[in-house]
Design a protein around this motif. Structure first.
Motif, PDB file in Angstrom:
ATOM      1  N   ILE A 117       0.838  -1.200   0.000  1.00 43.52           N
ATOM      2  CA  ILE A 117       0.000   0.000   0.000  1.00 43.52           C
ATOM      3  C   ILE A 117       0.878   1.257   0.000  1.00 43.52           C
ATOM      4  O   ILE A 117       0.595   2.230  -0.714  1.00 43.52           O
ATOM      5  N   GLU A 118       1.953   1.237   0.779  1.00 40.44           N
ATOM      6  CA  GLU A 118       2.898   2.354   0.741  1.00 40.44           C
ATOM      7  C   GLU A 118       3.434   2.545  -0.675  1.00 40.44           C
ATOM      8  O   GLU A 118       3.490   3.676  -1.188  1.00 40.44           O
ATOM      9  N   HIS A 119       3.779   1.445  -1.322  1.00 42.12           N
ATOM     10  CA  HIS A 119       4.308   1.515  -2.699  1.00 42.12           C
ATOM     11  C   HIS A 119       3.271   2.106  -3.648  1.00 42.12           C
ATOM     12  O   HIS A 119       3.607   2.955  -4.491  1.00 42.12           O
ATOM     13  N   ARG A 120       2.015   1.679  -3.518  1.00 44.26           N
ATOM     14  CA  ARG A 120       0.967   2.186  -4.410  1.00 44.26           C
ATOM     15  C   ARG A 120       0.750   3.679  -4.230  1.00 44.26           C
ATOM     16  O   ARG A 120       0.588   4.416  -5.209  1.00 44.26           O
ATOM     17  N   PHE A 121       0.723   4.141  -2.988  1.00 45.86           N
ATOM     18  CA  PHE A 121       0.582   5.572  -2.741  1.00 45.86           C
ATOM     19  C   PHE A 121       1.740   6.338  -3.375  1.00 45.86           C
ATOM     20  O   PHE A 121       1.538   7.367  -4.033  1.00 45.86           O
ATOM     21  N   ASN A 122       2.950   5.847  -3.166  1.00 44.69           N
ATOM     22  CA  ASN A 122       4.129   6.536  -3.702  1.00 44.69           C
ATOM     23  C   ASN A 122       4.145   6.519  -5.222  1.00 44.69           C
ATOM     24  O   ASN A 122       4.466   7.531  -5.868  1.00 44.69           O
ATOM     25  N   GLU A 123       3.797   5.377  -5.804  1.00 44.89           N
ATOM     26  CA  GLU A 123       3.815   5.240  -7.260  1.00 44.89           C
ATOM     27  C   GLU A 123       2.821   6.198  -7.913  1.00 44.89           C
ATOM     28  O   GLU A 123       3.096   6.757  -8.993  1.00 44.89           O
ATOM     29  N   ARG A 124       1.677   6.413  -7.268  1.00 41.07           N
ATOM     30  CA  ARG A 124       0.647   7.293  -7.824  1.00 41.07           C
ATOM     31  C   ARG A 124       0.879   8.762  -7.459  1.00 41.07           C
ATOM     32  O   ARG A 124       0.213   9.651  -7.988  1.00 41.07           O
ATOM     33  N   GLY A 125       1.780   9.011  -6.521  1.00 35.28           N
ATOM     34  CA  GLY A 125       2.056  10.380  -6.111  1.00 35.28           C
ATOM     35  C   GLY A 125       0.897  11.048  -5.407  1.00 35.28           C
ATOM     36  O   GLY A 125       0.687  12.255  -5.550  1.00 35.28           O
ATOM     37  N   VAL A 126       0.120  10.272  -4.636  1.00 30.31           N
ATOM     38  CA  VAL A 126      -1.068  10.807  -3.981  1.00 30.31           C
ATOM     39  C   VAL A 126      -0.793  11.144  -2.521  1.00 30.31           C
ATOM     40  O   VAL A 126       0.135  10.621  -1.898  1.00 30.31           O
ATOM     41  N   ALA A 127      -1.607  12.040  -1.991  1.00 33.35           N
ATOM     42  CA  ALA A 127      -1.557  12.395  -0.574  1.00 33.35           C
ATOM     43  C   ALA A 127      -2.947  12.857  -0.166  1.00 33.35           C
ATOM     44  O   ALA A 127      -3.574  13.650  -0.880  1.00 33.35           O
ATOM     45  N   PHE A 128      -3.432  12.362   0.966  1.00 33.30           N
ATOM     46  CA  PHE A 128      -4.794  12.639   1.400  1.00 33.30           C
ATOM     47  C   PHE A 128      -4.766  13.308   2.780  1.00 33.30           C
ATOM     48  O   PHE A 128      -3.727  13.595   3.334  1.00 33.30           O
ATOM     49  N   GLY A 129      -5.955  13.551   3.326  1.00 34.04           N
ATOM     50  CA  GLY A 129      -6.067  14.224   4.606  1.00 34.04           C
ATOM     51  C   GLY A 129      -6.296  15.704   4.429  1.00 34.04           C
ATOM     52  O   GLY A 129      -6.036  16.275   3.367  1.00 34.04           O
ATOM     53  N   GLU A 130      -6.785  16.339   5.502  1.00 30.74           N
ATOM     54  CA  GLU A 130      -7.068  17.768   5.423  1.00 30.74           C
ATOM     55  C   GLU A 130      -5.820  18.599   5.187  1.00 30.74           C
ATOM     56  O   GLU A 130      -5.895  19.725   4.681  1.00 30.74           O
ATOM     57  N   LYS A 131      -4.655  18.049   5.512  1.00 29.34           N
ATOM     58  CA  LYS A 131      -3.392  18.745   5.256  1.00 29.34           C
ATOM     59  C   LYS A 131      -2.641  18.147   4.071  1.00 29.34           C
ATOM     60  O   LYS A 131      -1.501  18.537   3.803  1.00 29.34           O
ATOM     61  N   GLN A 132      -3.275  17.209   3.382  1.00 33.95           N
ATOM     62  CA  GLN A 132      -2.646  16.541   2.234  1.00 33.95           C
ATOM     63  C   GLN A 132      -1.278  15.969   2.592  1.00 33.95           C
ATOM     64  O   GLN A 132      -0.326  16.040   1.809  1.00 33.95           O
ATOM     65  N   ASN A 133      -1.200  15.375   3.766  1.00 37.31           N
ATOM     66  CA  ASN A 133       0.080  14.831   4.227  1.00 37.31           C
ATOM     67  C   ASN A 133       0.057  13.313   4.437  1.00 37.31           C
ATOM     68  O   ASN A 133       1.031  12.745   4.930  1.00 37.31           O
ATOM     69  N   VAL A 134      -1.050  12.680   4.081  1.00 34.69           N
ATOM     70  CA  VAL A 134      -1.088  11.225   4.187  1.00 34.69           C
ATOM     71  C   VAL A 134      -0.626  10.650   2.852  1.00 34.69           C
ATOM     72  O   VAL A 134      -1.406  10.297   1.970  1.00 34.69           O
ATOM     73  N   ASP A 135       0.702  10.602   2.721  1.00 34.13           N
ATOM     74  CA  ASP A 135       1.334  10.023   1.542  1.00 34.13           C
ATOM     75  C   ASP A 135       1.673   8.562   1.844  1.00 34.13           C
ATOM     76  O   ASP A 135       1.156   7.980   2.807  1.00 34.13           O
ATOM     77  N   GLY A 136       2.533   7.965   1.048  1.00 39.52           N
ATOM     78  CA  GLY A 136       2.877   6.572   1.262  1.00 39.52           C
ATOM     79  C   GLY A 136       3.479   6.306   2.632  1.00 39.52           C
ATOM     80  O   GLY A 136       3.120   5.337   3.320  1.00 39.52           O
ATOM     81  N   LYS A 137       4.387   7.160   3.043  1.00 37.87           N
ATOM     82  CA  LYS A 137       5.044   6.986   4.336  1.00 37.87           C
ATOM     83  C   LYS A 137       4.041   7.085   5.473  1.00 37.87           C
ATOM     84  O   LYS A 137       4.069   6.281   6.422  1.00 37.87           O
ATOM     85  N   MET A 138       3.133   8.056   5.399  1.00 38.11           N
ATOM     86  CA  MET A 138       2.138   8.227   6.461  1.00 38.11           C
ATOM     87  C   MET A 138       1.115   7.089   6.434  1.00 38.11           C
ATOM     88  O   MET A 138       0.672   6.629   7.497  1.00 38.11           O
ATOM     89  N   ALA A 139       0.746   6.640   5.242  1.00 35.43           N
ATOM     90  CA  ALA A 139      -0.176   5.502   5.150  1.00 35.43           C
ATOM     91  C   ALA A 139       0.442   4.270   5.818  1.00 35.43           C
ATOM     92  O   ALA A 139      -0.248   3.515   6.520  1.00 35.43           O
ATOM     93  N   ARG A 140       1.723   4.085   5.611  1.00 33.14           N
ATOM     94  CA  ARG A 140       2.414   2.969   6.265  1.00 33.14           C
ATOM     95  C   ARG A 140       2.359   3.112   7.789  1.00 33.14           C
ATOM     96  O   ARG A 140       2.095   2.155   8.496  1.00 33.14           O
ATOM     97  N   ALA A 141       2.597   4.315   8.281  1.00 29.94           N
ATOM     98  CA  ALA A 141       2.558   4.550   9.721  1.00 29.94           C
ATOM     99  C   ALA A 141       1.175   4.269  10.282  1.00 29.94           C
ATOM    100  O   ALA A 141       1.027   3.674  11.365  1.00 29.94           O
ATOM    101  N   ILE A 142       0.143   4.699   9.567  1.00 29.22           N
ATOM    102  CA  ILE A 142      -1.231   4.443  10.009  1.00 29.22           C
ATOM    103  C   ILE A 142      -1.498   2.942  10.082  1.00 29.22           C
ATOM    104  O   ILE A 142      -2.033   2.436  11.079  1.00 29.22           O
ATOM    105  N   LEU A 143      -1.107   2.209   9.052  1.00 27.02           N
ATOM    106  CA  LEU A 143      -1.340   0.763   9.021  1.00 27.02           C
ATOM    107  C   LEU A 143      -0.535   0.047  10.106  1.00 27.02           C
ATOM    108  O   LEU A 143      -1.012  -0.919  10.698  1.00 27.02           O
ATOM    109  N   GLU A 144       0.662   0.526  10.372  1.00 29.02           N
ATOM    110  CA  GLU A 144       1.455  -0.078  11.450  1.00 29.02           C
ATOM    111  C   GLU A 144       0.788   0.161  12.807  1.00 29.02           C
ATOM    112  O   GLU A 144       0.923  -0.656  13.717  1.00 29.02           O
ATOM    113  N   ASN A 145       0.035   1.259  12.913  1.00 26.79           N
ATOM    114  CA  ASN A 145      -0.723   1.537  14.135  1.00 26.79           C
ATOM    115  C   ASN A 145      -2.055   0.784  14.192  1.00 26.79           C
ATOM    116  O   ASN A 145      -2.841   0.985  15.107  1.00 26.79           O
TER     117      ASN A 145
END
Length: 380
Positions: free
Chosen positions: A350-378
């Motif tokens: 999932i981290e790879h897919r976010f990074n490959e697509r260059g997407v970022a979500f959230g009200e601050k547009q900061n949930v990119d691949g790295k942040m998605a990984r952190a969320i899933l690890e939590n």
């Protein structure tokens, strides 16, 4: 509050016995295709009501739109609709049937493969459609969004088209739903509201109170529904909560998140999980990961919804997140990836897919691949 333009053209027809209004809701000049999922509508009497309302009308049926509708199935429906020269669609079912029918409505007026429209993200030259809702959850009956999957590539993307012309909501159609589907529908509705509410404070008192009203309603009725699913008033409140949770009424002029949904879509694409079940796992992890960014709103939510107004800020946030996770568990849903045997390989994909697509979500547009990984690890 931010500037906005609001327009929702869908006509809601709500209440007991309203399916019979199909007879007048669809103008007689149309050649109709009625779309269905599996056979549940034949068991609960909805199919008979629809056919009776459309007696003497020119219509064809398409069956088999699955949960998390796939382009592979929808291509067949588009082909049939073009062959029969359909010019009106009626979706009878839950959010998946309605979502799939939205893509059919676009594909009927498109000369190439409809998956191109999904990848593009939107298309508005659509055949008109109406709906008969049988499973509250997605709010698709009163918005212009859909989510479409591709089995071949294990992808799932949001897609936007036209709003339904009308939607018929009869709470009695929900009486025989499997409890797991009801639980997932409640979770889906809850997180829909949270995606529009759990951002920052001070944007709109009105949007906050409307959102909190839906959240409080869901929390109040959920245990009662588990005990009495054939209670008309309970299911009416559930059905309308799902519709109002994602028809634009609570998002006017405020920022939105949607990171939990985008991560959840990947869990569905990769593992076939029911959408609402993915949200019950991911959303608490989103709160744990972004607790400092969302601190003020979590505190407001904890006080107004759960009555948590004691202790330090960190203690109150901990208790609020715990209460939220307990709510999902009270529905009978799992809240950890480890409970559904999903581990690090999926997180990395999932981290790879976010990074490959260059997407970022959230009200601050900061949930990119790295942040998605952190969320899933939590969520482990």
């Amino acid at each position: 509050m931010n500037n906005f333009t609001f327009h929702n053209p869908t006509r809601l027809i709500f209440g007991k016995g309203t399916i019979e209004q199909l007879a007048t809701a669809i103008p007689a000049v149309h050649r109709i295709m009625v779309t269905f999922g599996g056979g549940s509508v034949k068991k609960n009497g909805v199919y008979d009501q629809v056919v009776r309302a459309l007696k003497d009308r020119d219509f064809v049926e398409f069956w088999g739109i699955e949960p998390n509708p796939t382009i592979e199935t929808l291509r067949k429906a588009i082909y049939l609709g073009k062959e029969k020269q359909v010019d009106f669609l009626l979706a009878v079912g839950g959010g998946s049937v309605i979502d799939g029918t939205k893509l059919i409505s676009a594909g009927l007026n498109y000369s190439d493969d409809a998956w191109n429209l999904v990848k593009k993200g939107s298309y508005y030259n659509c055949t008109p459609l109406g709906t008969v809702l049988t499973l509250p959850a997605t709010g698709s009956e009163m918005n212009n969004g859909a989510v479409i999957s591709c089995k071949e590539t294990q992808e799932k993307y949001p897609f936007h088209s036209n709003y339904p012309v009308f939607s018929i909501l009869d709470p009695e159609t929900t009486f025989t739903l499997p409890p797991f589907q009801v639980a997932c529908g409640i979770a889906d509705t809850f997180v829909h509201v949270m995606e529009q509410y759990m951002t920052t404070i001070g944007q709109s008192r009105l949007m906050d109170r409307w959102a909190e009203g839906i959240l409080s309603t869901l929390i109040e009725i959920a245990p009662q529904i588990r005990e009495s699913q054939k209670n008309y008033d309970l299911m009416a409140d559930f059905m309308l909560s799902a519709t109002m949770g994602l028809n634009g009424f609570i998002s006017m002029g405020v920022s939105q998140d949607w990171a939990t949904h985008m991560i959840g879509h990947e869990l569905t694409a990769l593992h076939g999980m029911t959408h609402g079940a993915t949200l019950a796992i991911v959303f608490p992890g989103t709160l744990r990961t972004l607790r400092q960014q969302k601190k003020d709103k979590i505190l407001q939510y904890g006080e107004r919804i759960w009555g948590i107004n004691y202790g330090s800020a960190d203690e109150r946030i901990d208790k609020t997140i715990e209460k939220t996770e307990q709510f999902f568990r009270s529905l009978g849903l799992q809240t950890r990836l480890s409970e559904v045997n999903i581990g690090n390989s999926t997180i990395l994909e999932i981290e790879h897919r976010f990074n490959e697509r260059g997407v970022a979500f959230g009200e601050k547009q900061n949930v990119d691949g790295k942040m998605a990984r952190a969320i899933l690890e939590n969520c482990m």
